[in-house]
Design an enzyme around this catalytic site. Structure first.
Site, mmCIF file in Angstrom:
data_model
loop_
_atom_site.group_PDB
_atom_site.id
_atom_site.type_symbol
_atom_site.label_atom_id
_atom_site.label_comp_id
_atom_site.label_asym_id
_atom_site.label_seq_id
_atom_site.Cartn_x
_atom_site.Cartn_y
_atom_site.Cartn_z
ATOM 1 N N SER A 64 34.069 33.564 38.812
ATOM 2 C CA SER A 64 33.260 34.295 38.365
ATOM 3 C C SER A 64 32.088 33.263 38.328
ATOM 4 O O SER A 64 30.791 32.798 38.297
ATOM 5 C CB SER A 64 32.918 34.919 37.211
ATOM 6 O OG SER A 64 33.786 34.366 36.380
ATOM 7 N N ASP A 80 40.482 28.612 36.356
ATOM 8 C CA ASP A 80 40.654 29.753 37.712
ATOM 9 C C ASP A 80 41.432 29.546 38.924
ATOM 10 O O ASP A 80 40.849 28.217 39.215
ATOM 11 C CB ASP A 80 39.638 30.255 37.907
ATOM 12 C CG ASP A 80 39.951 32.093 38.670
ATOM 13 O OD1 ASP A 80 41.217 32.277 38.979
ATOM 14 O OD2 ASP A 80 39.324 32.599 38.329
ATOM 15 N N LYS A 120 44.795 30.166 36.741
ATOM 16 C CA LYS A 120 45.314 32.091 36.971
ATOM 17 C C LYS A 120 45.165 31.771 38.484
ATOM 18 O O LYS A 120 44.467 31.221 39.356
ATOM 19 C CB LYS A 120 43.817 32.798 36.617
ATOM 20 C CG LYS A 120 44.270 34.353 37.152
ATOM 21 C CD LYS A 120 42.724 34.749 36.139
ATOM 22 C CE LYS A 120 41.699 35.163 36.707
ATOM 23 N NZ LYS A 120 41.356 35.011 38.231
ATOM 24 N N GLU A 151 44.662 34.697 42.269
ATOM 25 C CA GLU A 151 44.839 35.685 42.453
ATOM 26 C C GLU A 151 45.740 36.818 43.388
ATOM 27 O O GLU A 151 46.424 35.275 43.870
ATOM 28 C CB GLU A 151 43.558 36.408 43.289
ATOM 29 C CG GLU A 151 42.417 35.563 42.023
ATOM 30 C CD GLU A 151 41.216 36.560 42.557
ATOM 31 O OE1 GLU A 151 40.370 36.567 43.826
ATOM 32 O OE2 GLU A 151 39.662 35.845 42.349
ATOM 33 N N GLU A 205 42.448 43.994 36.877
ATOM 34 C CA GLU A 205 41.354 44.258 37.678
ATOM 35 C C GLU A 205 41.212 45.415 38.099
ATOM 36 O O GLU A 205 41.467 45.564 39.661
ATOM 37 C CB GLU A 205 40.335 43.072 38.515
ATOM 38 C CG GLU A 205 38.747 43.441 37.927
ATOM 39 C CD GLU A 205 38.086 41.499 38.631
ATOM 40 O OE1 GLU A 205 38.840 41.120 38.651
ATOM 41 O OE2 GLU A 205 36.955 41.888 38.564
HETATM 42 O O1 KIV Z 1 36.541 34.795 38.049
HETATM 43 C C1 KIV Z 1 36.931 36.074 36.497
HETATM 44 O O2 KIV Z 1 36.050 35.553 35.708
HETATM 45 C C2 KIV Z 1 37.603 36.402 36.809
HETATM 46 C C3 KIV Z 1 37.815 37.602 35.600
HETATM 47 C C4 KIV Z 1 37.029 38.591 35.827
HETATM 48 C C5 KIV Z 1 39.406 38.486 35.610
HETATM 49 O O3 KIV Z 1 38.639 36.240 37.287
#
Ligand code: KIV
Length: 286
Positions: A45, A83, A113, A115, A180
């Protein structure tokens, strides 16, 4: 006690809610860590709330490593999850594994993390010693495939598919799964059926924990606030007012005042030719 992957399981077992917030820089990381969050997610994000893109798709591995390393430096001892950005793990498992490893090796994150639902890839990462947080429901990297930033799992077949995906991610070894923008009832069904801790965002109150985007929470954004987000402060307006005051004070000769200025020592003052150029008056004293 510092958070580890075991903390997620332990808190789920005890029914204690897990608190996760995003951060993208050292200072914000220090702030949220100081406030006592359980973990910090360096979300892609960042591409939207930090870099101003419309989607997360342009975010690169190098950018994510830069943000993640900054967060790790700012929040010593925090549990930091990096992420994996779009196309850092979709093009092949070997490349994905190497990229996941870079988060731990170069940025010093404790977990990654990713997706979607790719149990085989998750399994390889877990086997390599990389803790993996899954992410199901509205997966922003698939914004074009989903037809926009839309809630997921609202029909029975979609809900069943997400439920199965959660089971498969759990089997593959995810220590936690972000849910989400899915219906609260589906999040509850998943939460009570999988061992992995569920971390909700727009997924209602029954998840094992919640994650929020720090800019939404602090009001550090200009426009759109997602329906699921809650604003606890108004940093953008406070900043705007502070900078307006600064602009006025510089233009009005109020800042800098004497206390913000450097004085010459007495002996240098006597010798200094630049004294002739000193301001004729102190704006504060008039
Ligand atoms: O990129 C991010 O901040 C996210 C969260 C919204 C879970 O994936």
């Amino acid at each position: 006690m510092p958070t580890t992957v075991l903390t997620f399981a332990e808190k789920k077992r005890r029914g204690e809610r897990i608190v996760v917030i995003t951060a993208y820089d050292a200072l914000t990381a220090a702030m949220v860590h100081g406030a006592g969050v359980d973990a910090i997610l360096v979300g892609d994000s960042a591409g939207m709330v930090f870099a101003g893109h419309d989607t997360t798709l342009p975010v690169t591995m190098d950018e994510m490593l830069y943000h993640t390393a900054a967060v790790v430096r700012g929040a010593r001892g925090a549990f930091v999850i990096g992420d994996m950005p779009f196309m850092s793990f979709q093009a092949g498992d070997d490349e994905a594994l190497r990229n996941a490893g870079r988060f731990l090796k170069e940025a010093k994150a404790q977990a990654v993390k990713l997706e979607g639902c790719d149990p085989q890839l998750v399994g390889r990462m877990v086997k390599a010693g990389i803790p993996v947080m899954g992410h199901l429901g509205l997966t922003p990297q698939s914004v074009h495939a989903l037809g926009g930033f839309r809630a997921q799992g609202k029909t029975a077949p979609d809900a069943d598919r997400l439920f199965e995906d959660a089971r498969r991610l759990e089997e593959a070894g995810c220590f936690a799964i972000v849910l989400e923008c899915v219906p609260a009832a589906l999040a509850q069904r998943i939460t009570t059926s999988v061992r992995a801790a569920t971390i909700g965002i727009g997924a209602g109150p029954y998840c094992d924990g919640q994650v929020s985007v720090v800019n939404d929470l602090l009001g550090l954004s200009t426009g759109y606030l997602p329906k699921h987000a809650k604003r606890y402060a108004n940093f953008y307006n406070d900043g705007l007012n502070a900078v307006r005051q600064y602009v006025d004070e510089v233009r009005g000769g109020v800042f800098p005042a004497a206390e913000h200025s450097i004085e010459l020592r007495d002996e240098s003052r006597e010798q200094s030719p630049s004294r002739a150029n000193a301001p004729a008056r102190d704006p504060q004293s008039s």
